[in-house]
Enzyme design. Structure first.
Site, PDB file in Angstrom:
ATOM      1  N   GLY A 136      31.422  15.622  -2.807  1.00  0.00           N
ATOM      2  CA  GLY A 136      32.587  16.116  -3.515  1.00  0.00           C
ATOM      3  C   GLY A 136      33.482  17.019  -2.701  1.00  0.00           C
ATOM      4  N   THR A 183      33.126   9.029  -5.936  1.00  0.00           N
ATOM      5  CA  THR A 183      31.707   9.359  -5.872  1.00  0.00           C
ATOM      6  C   THR A 183      31.406   9.740  -4.431  1.00  0.00           C
ATOM      7  OG1 THR A 183      29.471   8.489  -6.209  1.00  0.00           O
ATOM      8  CG2 THR A 183      31.132   6.911  -5.511  1.00  0.00           C
ATOM      9  N   ARG A 199      27.344  25.763  -7.334  1.00  0.00           N
ATOM     10  CA  ARG A 199      28.240  24.818  -6.644  1.00  0.00           C
ATOM     11  C   ARG A 199      28.823  23.813  -7.653  1.00  0.00           C
ATOM     12  NH1 ARG A 199      28.432  18.940  -6.003  1.00  0.00           N
ATOM     13  NH2 ARG A 199      29.432  18.495  -4.025  1.00  0.00           N
ATOM     14  N   VAL A 200      30.119  23.581  -7.521  1.00  0.00           N
ATOM     15  CA  VAL A 200      30.792  22.571  -8.332  1.00  0.00           C
ATOM     16  C   VAL A 200      31.397  21.541  -7.386  1.00  0.00           C
ATOM     17  CG1 VAL A 200      32.761  22.156  -9.876  1.00  0.00           C
ATOM     18  CG2 VAL A 200      31.268  24.138 -10.258  1.00  0.00           C
ATOM     19  N   GLY A 201      31.214  20.276  -7.703  1.00  0.00           N
ATOM     20  CA  GLY A 201      31.748  19.209  -6.859  1.00  0.00           C
ATOM     21  C   GLY A 201      33.118  18.742  -7.323  1.00  0.00           C
ATOM     22  N   ASP A 202      33.457  17.551  -6.910  1.00  0.00           N
ATOM     23  CA  ASP A 202      34.759  16.975  -7.255  1.00  0.00           C
ATOM     24  C   ASP A 202      34.811  16.419  -8.678  1.00  0.00           C
ATOM     25  OD1 ASP A 202      32.818  15.087  -6.431  1.00  0.00           O
ATOM     26  OD2 ASP A 202      34.370  13.557  -6.223  1.00  0.00           O
TER      27      ASP A 202
HETATM   28  C1  SD4 Z   1      29.472  15.743  -6.295  1.00  0.00           C
HETATM   29  N1  SD4 Z   1      30.621  13.639  -6.240  1.00  0.00           N
HETATM   30  O1  SD4 Z   1      28.958  16.596  -7.001  1.00  0.00           O
HETATM   31  C2  SD4 Z   1      29.546  14.357  -6.860  1.00  0.00           C
HETATM   32  C3  SD4 Z   1      28.216  13.726  -6.792  1.00  0.00           C
HETATM   33  C4  SD4 Z   1      28.133  12.544  -5.995  1.00  0.00           C
HETATM   34  O2  SD4 Z   1      27.230  11.686  -4.054  1.00  0.00           O
HETATM   35  O3  SD4 Z   1      28.718  11.537  -6.312  1.00  0.00           O
HETATM   36  N2  SD4 Z   1      27.387  12.659  -4.904  1.00  0.00           N
HETATM   37  O4  SD4 Z   1      29.869  15.971  -5.159  1.00  0.00           O
END
Ligand code: SD4
Length: 342
Positions: free
Chosen positions: A256, A253, A230-233
């Site tokens: 994502g 934050t 999995r890759v987030g934002d």
């Molecule tokens: C993500 N935005 O991987 C990042 C991590 C984060 O609360 O900030 N989670 O989705």
């Protein structure tokens, strides 16, 4: 210079002056009203751990260094901190127990670099910068990103600390192997830290240097116990970070997936282009998320942070508890609690 840490509860009281600390002398303007004088550098970053990251960035900015160098140096601080369980070393792993890191960086020329699902490298932000500067590409992922990092001279390290491994094993007992949503409040935070503080997520950092140039960086271990791969934002240019040197920069934050669906950071910058002050731009981006999925939004956190070309800054989040750190000539350790929808 004010070395003492200041904490401001809320970013907007009718756009007026806010009280920081206890004395009248501490009253300073914040939020949509700039604390920054033209051509004075400033760096802002997400969450409480942004204070330490800003301090490293400030060493560069105060000596008229480049914003790009400042955000890289700043982002490296939480990356190397084993106690920070949401960035770099010590980050909570995916549900298979593997720590995978996402990061991106963007400069004043619109150049950008990114790595996603990178394993065993301490400073993904620096690898992202190398992708930007040494390759014709923007993004490298997984094993390819690792191979590139090794070719560039980065060393392999074990990022899974005993503490994060213990937490992951504990999670596995009840989790049924399901990925979790994370909300940055007490009941959902992964770990309570000494001093009753709670560990939080991604560091997104934006800086304006003395030449008036903007850069940004974003780095994270991503959502704890995510599905492997999995890759987030955070490494996605336009989602987790966007910088337009004519207008400003934004970073995010939180969950994502919701940010990617709305191309959040690009949206914030485009709203600032239309004349929205930073906090209002962040709020509008949050409202888009809420409007599209009101039921989902009740249960997830997303926060945006923005800095415009004039040095004005602001933030807005879905849930309470989103803090951000500000550092400029006037205030070295300012921590602001952003406004939120709930
Ligand atoms: C993500 N935005 O991987 C990042 C991590 C984060 O609360 O900030 N989670 O989705």
């Amino acid at each position: 210079m004010v070395n003492r840490r200041k904490f401001i509860k809320n970013t907007s009281l009718g756009g007026a002056f806010l009280l920081a600390g206890n004395t009248f002398a501490d009253i300073i303007p914040v939020g949509n009203i700039t604390t920054s004088i033209d051509n004075e550098p400033i760096v802002i970053s997400t969450w409480d751990f942004g204070i330490a990251a800003n301090a490293a960035a400030w060493q560069i900015l105060k000596n008229n260094g480049r914003a790009l160098d400042a955000v890289e140096q700043g982002a490296m601080v939480p990356e190397a901190d084993p106690k920070n369980q949401s960035v770099g070393l010590g980050g909570l792993p995916d549900r298979d127990g593997i720590v995978t890191l996402d990061a991106c960086i963007m400069d004043e020329f619109g150049n950008c670099g990114s790595v996603a699902a990178l394993q065993n490298i301490l400073h993904p932000i620096s690898v992202a910068r190398r992708v930007m500067e040494k390759t014709p590409h923007v993004m490298l992922v997984g094993n390819g990103a690792l191979q590139f990092a090794l070719q560039q001279g980065f060393k392999q390290v074990n990022l899974l600390t005993p503490e994060s491994e213990k937490d992951w094993k504990e999670w596995l007992k009840k989790a049924e192997y399901k990925p979790v949503n994370n909300i940055e409040n007490k009941s959902f935070s992964p770990r309570k830290l000494p001093g009753n503080e709670y560990n939080h997520d991604t560091i997104g950092m934006l800086a304006l240097d003395s030449k008036g140039n903007l850069s940004g960086a974003c780095t994270t271990s991503g959502m704890a116990y995510k599905i492997h791969g999995r890759v987030g934002d955070s490494p996605i240019i336009g989602a987790g970070l966007y910088v337009d040197n004519e207008i400003g920069g934004a970073t995010s934050t939180g969950v994502g997936e919701e940010v990617i669906r709305n191309v959040g950071s690009f949206l914030v910058v485009e709203l600032m282009r239309q004349g929205y002050p930073p906090e209002e731009a962040c709020k509008e981006a949050v409202m888009r998320i809420i409007k599209k999925k009101p039921e989902t939004a009740k249960e997830v956190q997303v926060g945006f942070l923005a800095l415009n070309k004039k040095g004005q800054y602001g933030a807005y989040a879905i849930q309470k508890g989103f803090s951000f750190a500000v550092c400029n000539k006037q205030n070295q350790e300012l921590l602001i609690k952003g406004n939120s929808y709930y």
